[in-house]
Design a protein around this motif. Sequence first.
Motif, mmCIF file in Angstrom:
data_model
loop_
_atom_site.group_PDB
_atom_site.id
_atom_site.type_symbol
_atom_site.label_atom_id
_atom_site.label_comp_id
_atom_site.label_asym_id
_atom_site.label_seq_id
_atom_site.Cartn_x
_atom_site.Cartn_y
_atom_site.Cartn_z
ATOM 1 N N ASP A 86 0.835 -1.213 0.000
ATOM 2 C CA ASP A 86 0.000 0.000 0.000
ATOM 3 C C ASP A 86 0.867 1.259 0.000
ATOM 4 O O ASP A 86 0.566 2.235 -0.703
ATOM 5 N N PHE A 89 2.370 1.710 -3.491
ATOM 6 C CA PHE A 89 1.355 2.218 -4.427
ATOM 7 C C PHE A 89 1.149 3.722 -4.226
ATOM 8 O O PHE A 89 0.998 4.475 -5.200
ATOM 9 N N GLN A 93 1.810 6.761 -6.985
ATOM 10 C CA GLN A 93 0.846 7.818 -7.292
ATOM 11 C C GLN A 93 1.477 9.202 -7.122
ATOM 12 O O GLN A 93 1.302 10.090 -7.962
ATOM 13 N N GLU A 112 -1.179 -5.702 -11.408
ATOM 14 C CA GLU A 112 -2.618 -5.894 -11.640
ATOM 15 C C GLU A 112 -3.424 -5.236 -10.520
ATOM 16 O O GLU A 112 -4.446 -4.585 -10.778
ATOM 17 N N GLN A 113 -2.956 -5.391 -9.284
ATOM 18 C CA GLN A 113 -3.651 -4.774 -8.151
ATOM 19 C C GLN A 113 -3.599 -3.245 -8.260
ATOM 20 O O GLN A 113 -4.587 -2.558 -7.988
ATOM 21 N N TYR A 114 -2.459 -2.730 -8.664
ATOM 22 C CA TYR A 114 -2.300 -1.277 -8.772
ATOM 23 C C TYR A 114 -3.220 -0.707 -9.851
ATOM 24 O O TYR A 114 -3.893 0.312 -9.641
ATOM 25 N N ALA A 116 -5.961 -2.027 -11.003
ATOM 26 C CA ALA A 116 -7.359 -2.156 -10.566
ATOM 27 C C ALA A 116 -7.765 -1.014 -9.643
ATOM 28 O O ALA A 116 -8.923 -0.572 -9.642
ATOM 29 N N LYS A 117 -6.818 -0.507 -8.874
ATOM 30 C CA LYS A 117 -7.108 0.545 -7.913
ATOM 31 C C LYS A 117 -6.972 1.945 -8.508
ATOM 32 O O LYS A 117 -7.760 2.841 -8.203
ATOM 33 N N HIS A 118 -5.995 2.132 -9.400
ATOM 34 C CA HIS A 118 -5.643 3.485 -9.845
ATOM 35 C C HIS A 118 -5.807 3.709 -11.349
ATOM 36 O O HIS A 118 -5.560 4.823 -11.823
#
Length: 345
Positions: A86, A89, A93, A112-114, A116-118
Amino acid sequence: MTGAVVEILTSGVALGVHVPGLLLADRIREQGGTAYVSVLERLMPPQTLETTARSKQAFHRDFRVALAGQKLARNAAVSVDPAAVDQLFADWQRRGITRFVVLSGFWLTLLEQYVAKHGPVAVDVCHVDSVRSPSFDKAGATSLPLRHVWLADADGGGVPCSIPVTRDAPVPWAERDRRLLVHGGGWGMGTYRERAGELLSVGFELDVIAYEQGDLSTSGVRYFMIDPDWHPWLDDGYPPFGPAGQGFVQRTGHHGSFDLCRQALASVSKPGGGTLLDSLWSATPLVLLEPFGAHERRNADLWISLGYGISFEDWQRKDFAVEVLEELHTALLAADVPDYSKELL
């Protein structure tokens, strides 16, 4: 200069992945660009890093253990600390990353997680090896749209682009030390120690990279070492390096072992991707030892097909002739390869 902000994603379990990432960042910065390097292991808890360090020692001491361990390895992304992810990430940003360059496949799950979030961002997969390396195979399929960049291409039979280790021209053949550089890649793996004995017996002077004090066993050899207490997740620099027993210097611009490679008649090593990179930019031929897995076998086959390297056995059949090495050096000098760092900017 463009407003590109490049985040380079490496792994500390292989200097042949991590050092090219550091080189790419330096080449981008030299041109006025902005680049950051993230090391996967910095997201892992201390106990996981201790296991990694023990594996490194075991793999160095017995190549059979290393080969078995490669087959059993899993996706390292499962070991990360969610809080550390976290924070990373949030850093991405804040930096305003416009492109990621992935050198280890284990990052793809986290990317992939990043995304999906941003939201979407450009992603290059930079292959240091000439075929997909184990980290990309073990990471599995990804839904991310990727651009694949090859620093060596076994299927295409060439070197599509590269990352300069230095902007300096290769050392002319006549000005080189009449020595061979013998090593086992970043983790000191392979059959290089046995081959060093054979090369000494036929009259070559050797520079050998040692990885622990127990390696310093053969008289008539100049030994050099990477600081055994250093790991890529400890700082942002190149591996501290120097003559054995004389302390370590953390070089800037490129890794210290490359200075030995530039002066050598040949580098005697297993065919890792980082070793290919050093060979190309120093115009120093490779004498190729047993590979660490199928991907390194393909690296060796490519280098031989291009006239940049020769297997140890074939060179032995040619009575270890220096003239053979000079022919390979001449072929390397003729290589004209696009600079990946310039393309990124």
